[in-house]
Design a protein around this motif. Sequence first.
Motif, PDB file in Angstrom:
ATOM      1  N   UNK A 106      51.183  53.838  52.591  1.00  0.00           N
ATOM      2  CA  UNK A 106      52.330  52.956  52.440  1.00  0.00           C
ATOM      3  C   UNK A 106      52.529  52.579  50.974  1.00  0.00           C
ATOM      4  N   UNK A 107      52.122  53.452  50.071  1.00  0.00           N
ATOM      5  CA  UNK A 107      52.262  53.201  48.638  1.00  0.00           C
ATOM      6  C   UNK A 107      53.736  52.964  48.303  1.00  0.00           C
ATOM      7  N   UNK A 108      54.020  51.828  47.682  1.00  0.00           N
ATOM      8  CA  UNK A 108      55.374  51.446  47.246  1.00  0.00           C
ATOM      9  C   UNK A 108      56.386  51.353  48.389  1.00  0.00           C
ATOM     10  N   UNK A 109      55.901  51.188  49.617  1.00  0.00           N
ATOM     11  CA  UNK A 109      56.809  51.022  50.762  1.00  0.00           C
ATOM     12  C   UNK A 109      57.389  49.611  50.761  1.00  0.00           C
ATOM     13  N   UNK A 110      58.576  49.481  51.341  1.00  0.00           N
ATOM     14  CA  UNK A 110      59.240  48.179  51.466  1.00  0.00           C
ATOM     15  C   UNK A 110      59.017  47.680  52.890  1.00  0.00           C
ATOM     16  N   UNK A 111      58.240  46.595  53.005  1.00  0.00           N
ATOM     17  CA  UNK A 111      57.944  46.002  54.303  1.00  0.00           C
ATOM     18  C   UNK A 111      58.440  44.562  54.369  1.00  0.00           C
ATOM     19  N   UNK A 112      59.391  44.202  53.520  1.00  0.00           N
ATOM     20  CA  UNK A 112      59.862  42.823  53.486  1.00  0.00           C
ATOM     21  C   UNK A 112      60.495  42.445  54.826  1.00  0.00           C
ATOM     22  N   UNK A 113      60.039  41.303  55.339  1.00  0.00           N
ATOM     23  CA  UNK A 113      60.498  40.745  56.612  1.00  0.00           C
ATOM     24  C   UNK A 113      60.219  41.644  57.818  1.00  0.00           C
ATOM     25  N   UNK A 114      59.313  42.591  57.677  1.00  0.00           N
ATOM     26  CA  UNK A 114      58.921  43.448  58.803  1.00  0.00           C
ATOM     27  C   UNK A 114      58.013  42.663  59.753  1.00  0.00           C
ATOM     28  N   UNK A 115      58.062  43.012  61.027  1.00  0.00           N
ATOM     29  CA  UNK A 115      57.204  42.391  62.034  1.00  0.00           C
ATOM     30  C   UNK A 115      56.047  43.344  62.292  1.00  0.00           C
ATOM     31  N   UNK A 116      54.835  42.884  61.965  1.00  0.00           N
ATOM     32  CA  UNK A 116      53.632  43.700  62.117  1.00  0.00           C
ATOM     33  C   UNK A 116      52.613  42.976  62.999  1.00  0.00           C
ATOM     34  N   UNK A 117      53.083  42.345  64.049  1.00  0.00           N
ATOM     35  CA  UNK A 117      52.210  41.598  64.961  1.00  0.00           C
ATOM     36  C   UNK A 117      51.260  42.548  65.671  1.00  0.00           C
ATOM     37  N   UNK A 118      49.970  42.235  65.575  1.00  0.00           N
ATOM     38  CA  UNK A 118      48.917  43.010  66.233  1.00  0.00           C
ATOM     39  C   UNK A 118      48.974  44.494  65.868  1.00  0.00           C
ATOM     40  N   UNK A 130      55.883  46.257  49.053  1.00  0.00           N
ATOM     41  CA  UNK A 130      56.556  44.972  49.082  1.00  0.00           C
ATOM     42  C   UNK A 130      56.320  44.359  50.454  1.00  0.00           C
ATOM     43  N   UNK A 131      55.493  43.302  50.504  1.00  0.00           N
ATOM     44  CA  UNK A 131      55.106  42.668  51.761  1.00  0.00           C
ATOM     45  C   UNK A 131      55.734  41.282  51.917  1.00  0.00           C
ATOM     46  N   UNK A 132      56.755  41.000  51.129  1.00  0.00           N
ATOM     47  CA  UNK A 132      57.390  39.683  51.092  1.00  0.00           C
ATOM     48  C   UNK A 132      57.907  39.281  52.480  1.00  0.00           C
ATOM     49  N   UNK A 133      57.438  38.147  52.955  1.00  0.00           N
ATOM     50  CA  UNK A 133      57.859  37.558  54.239  1.00  0.00           C
ATOM     51  C   UNK A 133      57.575  38.441  55.453  1.00  0.00           C
ATOM     52  N   UNK A 134      56.665  39.395  55.337  1.00  0.00           N
ATOM     53  CA  UNK A 134      56.271  40.210  56.492  1.00  0.00           C
ATOM     54  C   UNK A 134      55.383  39.375  57.413  1.00  0.00           C
ATOM     55  N   UNK A 135      55.462  39.626  58.705  1.00  0.00           N
ATOM     56  CA  UNK A 135      54.686  38.900  59.700  1.00  0.00           C
ATOM     57  C   UNK A 135      53.491  39.759  60.110  1.00  0.00           C
ATOM     58  N   UNK A 136      52.297  39.348  59.672  1.00  0.00           N
ATOM     59  CA  UNK A 136      51.064  40.072  59.956  1.00  0.00           C
ATOM     60  C   UNK A 136      50.214  39.362  61.008  1.00  0.00           C
ATOM     61  N   UNK A 137      50.821  38.635  61.900  1.00  0.00           N
ATOM     62  CA  UNK A 137      50.089  37.866  62.896  1.00  0.00           C
ATOM     63  C   UNK A 137      49.163  38.772  63.716  1.00  0.00           C
ATOM     64  N   UNK A 138      47.861  38.465  63.649  1.00  0.00           N
ATOM     65  CA  UNK A 138      46.805  39.195  64.362  1.00  0.00           C
ATOM     66  C   UNK A 138      46.763  40.700  64.039  1.00  0.00           C
ATOM     67  N   UNK A 139      47.278  41.076  62.889  1.00  0.00           N
ATOM     68  CA  UNK A 139      47.190  42.484  62.464  1.00  0.00           C
ATOM     69  C   UNK A 139      45.793  42.785  61.940  1.00  0.00           C
TER      70      UNK A 139
END
Length: 144
Positions: A106-118, A130-139
């Motif tokens: 995920x080099x230089x990938x844009x993950x802003x505001x992505x949902x990455x739950x579990x 770019x991980x700005x405002x991404x949701x990593x809940x229980x990831x």
Amino acid sequence: MDRTELKRLNLRGADLTRKDLSQLNLSGKDLSGAILTGANLSNSTLAGADLADSNLDGADLSGADLSRTNFRKASLKNACLKEANLEEADLSLANLSHANLSDANLHSAKLSEAVLKETELSQAFLQHANLCSANFERANLSEA
């Protein structure tokens, strides 16, 4: 419809549910809004393709070249992206809940505001992402 015909078709908004598209070269293709639920895209090349607003829930994208691919607002819930190349991909606002991204690039990938739950992200390469405002809940980010 054979695999050669599929590559020539307009795939925007196409319903490709559970289709075997493994090892195809779909680089640069417009698949925006496509339904690829449960599709097999393992080891395919989709570099630079447009998959914005598409549904890839439960799809197998393991080992695929997805570099510079547009997944903006796409749904990738329960998708397998193990060992996929997502370098410079746009996953902004995408839903990747319960997806497997272990060993993904995920080099230089844009993950802003992505949902990455579990989401499984063990050993994923996230340098310059770019991980700005991404949701990593229980990831799982072990060794990422």
